[in-house]
Design an enzyme around this catalytic site. Sequence first.
Site, PDB file in Angstrom:
ATOM      1  N   SER A 133       0.811  -1.217   0.000  1.00 59.14           N
ATOM      2  CA  SER A 133       0.000   0.000   0.000  1.00 59.14           C
ATOM      3  C   SER A 133       0.845   1.268   0.000  1.00 59.14           C
ATOM      4  CB  SER A 133      -0.956  -0.042   1.186  1.00 59.14           C
ATOM      5  OG  SER A 133      -1.876   1.000   1.105  1.00 59.14           O
ATOM      6  N   HIS A 134       0.698   2.051   1.050  1.00 59.84           N
ATOM      7  CA  HIS A 134       1.350   3.357   1.132  1.00 59.84           C
ATOM      8  C   HIS A 134       2.743   3.277   1.752  1.00 59.84           C
ATOM      9  CE1 HIS A 134      -0.904   2.142   4.555  1.00 59.84           C
ATOM     10  NE2 HIS A 134      -0.097   2.838   5.311  1.00 59.84           N
ATOM     11  N   ASP A 181      -2.237   6.602  -3.385  1.00 57.79           N
ATOM     12  CA  ASP A 181      -1.107   5.930  -2.733  1.00 57.79           C
ATOM     13  C   ASP A 181      -0.459   4.874  -3.625  1.00 57.79           C
ATOM     14  OD1 ASP A 181      -3.098   4.009  -2.644  1.00 57.79           O
ATOM     15  OD2 ASP A 181      -2.353   3.173  -0.752  1.00 57.79           O
ATOM     16  N   ASP A 229      -0.692   1.666  -4.168  1.00 57.09           N
ATOM     17  CA  ASP A 229      -1.497   0.718  -4.947  1.00 57.09           C
ATOM     18  C   ASP A 229      -2.821   1.316  -5.420  1.00 57.09           C
ATOM     19  OD1 ASP A 229      -2.354   0.808  -2.294  1.00 57.09           O
ATOM     20  OD2 ASP A 229      -3.262  -1.178  -2.416  1.00 57.09           O
ATOM     21  N   ASP A 257      -5.460   2.726  -3.871  1.00 51.13           N
ATOM     22  CA  ASP A 257      -6.761   2.634  -3.198  1.00 51.13           C
ATOM     23  C   ASP A 257      -7.031   3.807  -2.251  1.00 51.13           C
ATOM     24  OD1 ASP A 257      -4.947   1.801  -1.323  1.00 51.13           O
ATOM     25  OD2 ASP A 257      -5.966  -0.085  -0.826  1.00 51.13           O
ATOM     26  N   ARG A 258      -5.989   4.568  -1.902  1.00 57.14           N
ATOM     27  CA  ARG A 258      -6.218   5.714  -1.003  1.00 57.14           C
ATOM     28  C   ARG A 258      -6.279   7.015  -1.791  1.00 57.14           C
ATOM     29  NH1 ARG A 258      -3.098   5.119   4.684  1.00 57.14           N
ATOM     30  NH2 ARG A 258      -3.689   2.980   5.052  1.00 57.14           N
ATOM     31  N   LYS A 265     -11.292  -0.046  -1.424  1.00 53.15           N
ATOM     32  CA  LYS A 265     -11.376   1.401  -1.528  1.00 53.15           C
ATOM     33  C   LYS A 265     -10.721   1.811  -2.847  1.00 53.15           C
ATOM     34  CE  LYS A 265      -7.497   1.606   1.643  1.00 53.15           C
ATOM     35  NZ  LYS A 265      -7.425   1.076   3.013  1.00 53.15           N
TER      36      LYS A 265
HETATM   37  C1  G1P Z   1      -4.230   1.042   8.159  1.00 55.27           C
HETATM   38  C2  G1P Z   1      -5.415   1.967   8.286  1.00 55.27           C
HETATM   39  C3  G1P Z   1      -6.684   1.254   7.910  1.00 55.27           C
HETATM   40  C4  G1P Z   1      -6.544   0.643   6.515  1.00 55.27           C
HETATM   41  C5  G1P Z   1      -5.295  -0.213   6.448  1.00 55.27           C
HETATM   42  C6  G1P Z   1      -5.046  -0.735   5.041  1.00 55.27           C
HETATM   43  O1  G1P Z   1      -4.371  -0.034   9.041  1.00 55.27           O
HETATM   44  O2  G1P Z   1      -5.526   2.484   9.590  1.00 55.27           O
HETATM   45  O3  G1P Z   1      -7.760   2.135   7.977  1.00 55.27           O
HETATM   46  O4  G1P Z   1      -7.664  -0.135   6.203  1.00 55.27           O
HETATM   47  O5  G1P Z   1      -4.159   0.552   6.844  1.00 55.27           O
HETATM   48  O6  G1P Z   1      -4.876   0.291   4.117  1.00 55.27           O
HETATM   49  P1  G1P Z   1      -3.618  -0.092  10.471  1.00 55.27           P
HETATM   50  O7  G1P Z   1      -2.155   0.107  10.213  1.00 55.27           O
HETATM   51  O8  G1P Z   1      -4.168   1.055  11.266  1.00 55.27           O
HETATM   52  O9  G1P Z   1      -3.977  -1.429  11.034  1.00 55.27           O
HETATM   53 ZN    ZN Z   2      -3.229   1.331  -0.454  1.00 47.79          ZN
END
Ligand code: G1P
Ligand code: ZN
Length: 543
Positions: A113-114, A277, A279, A281-282, A376
């Site tokens: 992800s990010h 981000d 991938d 999705d954000r 998302k």
């Molecule tokens: C974090 C975010 C959550 C999101 C997840 C995946 O998870 O808080 O909302 O769904 O990344 O992108 P966390 O690190 O808080 O468990």
């Molecule tokens: Zn992501």
Amino acid sequence: MQIATHATQPIDGQKPGTSGLRKKTRVFMQPHYLENFVQSVFDGIGGVTGKTLVVGGDGRYFNDRAVQVILRMAAANGAAKVVVGQDGLLSTPAASNVIRKRATDGGIILSASHNPGGPDEDFGIKFNTPNGGPAPEEVTERIFVATTALTEYKILESTDIQLDTLGETSLGAMTVEVIDAVADYAALMADLFDFDAIRALFASGFTMRFDAMHAVTGPYAKAILEDTLGAPVGTVMNGVPSPTFGGGHPDPNPVWAHDLMDIMMADNAPHFGAASDGDGDRNMILGRGTYVTPSDSLALLAAKAHLAPGYADGLAGVARSMPTSAAVDRVAEALGIECFETPTGWKFFGSLLDAGRATLCGEESAGTGSNHVREKDGLWAVLLWLNILAATKQSVAELLKFHWAQYGRNYYSRHDYEGVDAGQAADMMAALRDKLPELPGQTISGITVTAADEFAYTDPVDGSVSSGQGLRILFEGGSRIVLRLSGTGTVGATLRVYLESYEPDPDRQSQDPQQALGPVISAAQALANITHYTGRNVPDVRT
Ligand code: G1P
Ligand code: ZN
């Protein structure tokens, strides 16, 4: 081509978290590490014989190698077909769409992800089920159990498969279909939104910057915003995906997307700014001189979604993760629709979307989406905003101001303490958990506690229960503190402190959020002894 069966042993710690298995890239690069997990995914879902899977990732370092391994293992395990994005790329929402549109048996998405990418950064892998959404806990648990009992994995001995050319090839008895990563997704967006109105908006001189943060949405944003909707070339910045995200942190928030922030806060800024981000999705949403919190964005989108053709019939319901602000709850109440409060993580929205109970969902962590896929979707949120801007002819700042005047403003901020000692973090949470029963009625930093509990969720559709989902302390007047430990971090523990207060008076809705939240911030410090347990006076990141 021969199928090789390699003897292996269970590897500790292959337990999927909030969003699949995330580890340092070098951990994934250890012998058997990836192979063990992929075989466990296959075993955990009852094998892949005769099945069709989708595979793609955000292009981070090791994406290319991992895709090759997964293809060869799928072939060795008897899969009929794997649909893979060109060059092994697919954004997370695009993968979700392909899984659904082609009625496949699920997919494997490679992403952290990010989180930054590179040999010394992060890598991740997750399985999505045939509805296109992240595997629910019952499935990830089966995968985890499989990792603890694994004795062998199967892989086809072959050279690398060419993934740069579209079309079908064979890998042993399996078909590999390389698809255009953008086409299906772009068609879906054209169905949902009034592209003519957005085209007219750009033609009228409306300006925008989209920061792809050197990540996977670059090609999607260029194809849709510039090539289809007529935004000028250069609207998309940092649009070429790089395995290390250009050395950056592909997290669309004011801290990491600072180049875009600087552009949007300057004089003569474009009318609209957005980022996505690693991938895809954000999302982050900005207006000229205006930052929109993800919680406010969700609420505003819920209030105005009917302006887009795909949502013209209104929303069945909305859902938000528990730490997300209650701004959307007020919209749901006004619309007379259901509003669900789920644990953190997109997987909890899946059953509500599948059952038609919710149409829009969102999280405070810059995630917004709808029933069009089961993830998302960053670019989707940007396009819905554009559709609303085109339909209302109002600026982002005006839309927000009017929204708050109507519903009140939920001041909101999240404070993260990263890389905290895991034992200390657990002790802090345990000490606060013990205190919860005695808190109601107490006044701390001038605000009075009305309720305090540890959040647990019973899925209203399938009845599954998820407990231990964060500590929450509610105060009079709609203020709230939530504390939880991250389930996606890869080093030590990350403490997330979510802070919220409610302001109904329009004359008091333009304060600095950190100031407006002052009493809530001091109450959190006093209640949880954050400095004592983390050794930090200030958070590492404030969003
Ligand atoms: C974090 C975010 C959550 C999101 C997840 C995946 O998870 O808080 O909302 O769904 O990344 O992108 P966390 O690190 O808080 O468990
Ligand atoms: Zn992501």
